[in-house]
Write a protein that holds these residues in place. Structure first.
Motif, short mmCIF file in Angstrom:
data_model
loop_
_atom_site.label_atom_id
_atom_site.label_comp_id
_atom_site.label_asym_id
_atom_site.label_seq_id
_atom_site.Cartn_x
_atom_site.Cartn_y
_atom_site.Cartn_z
N THR A 230 12.83 6.43 -16.95
CA THR A 230 13.19 5.36 -16.02
C THR A 230 14.67 5.02 -16.10
O THR A 230 15.31 4.78 -15.07
N GLU B 266 14.48 8.52 -13.02
CA GLU B 266 13.32 9.34 -12.66
C GLU B 266 12.05 8.50 -12.77
O GLU B 266 12.05 7.43 -13.36
N CYS B 267 10.96 9.04 -12.23
CA CYS B 267 9.65 8.41 -12.38
C CYS B 267 9.29 8.43 -13.86
O CYS B 267 9.55 9.42 -14.56
#
Length: 116
Positions: A56, A60-61
């Protein structure tokens, strides 16, 4: 009547932001785990939490490293790119394959040094 000669495409822009090779080294070494006890303890006692945190912070996810094959290598390459850090995909692969927990600690320290 005036003739206009276009020598450059209007609106053309350069996409390359920095050097492909990077301009600096990692802020701390791969085996400098004991220089930051917080990241060391988080990685050792809750590895999934540490990886989600790194994901995170890198934009990014949080599940990317778990859902994408080679996700940790891609995450390390992303951090190198964001920070302009010298290195290669091969080095990233070796670090994450043979010294994975140290690599995760290094990524946490680097994100901290970058202010992310």
């Amino acid at each position: 009547m005036t003739t206009v000669v276009v020598t450059e495409q209007p609106g053309a822009r350069q996409m390359l932001i920095g050097s492909v090779q990077g301009h600096r080294d990692w802020d701390s070494g791969l085996f400098s785990c004991f220089s930051d006890c917080k990241s060391l303890l988080m990685t050792y006692f809750c590895l999934p939490c540490a990886i989600c945190n790194i994901s995170t912070r890198a934009g990014e996810c949080m599940c990317m490293a778990w859902c994408v094959t080679g996700g940790l290598i891609a995450l390390r390459a992303r951090i190198r790119t964001l920070g302009g850090i010298q290195g290669s995909i091969c080095n990233d692969c070796m670090a994450m394959s043979f010294c994975g927990m140290c690599g995760i600690c290094q990524m946490q320290r680097e994100l901290e040094a970058m202010g992310l």
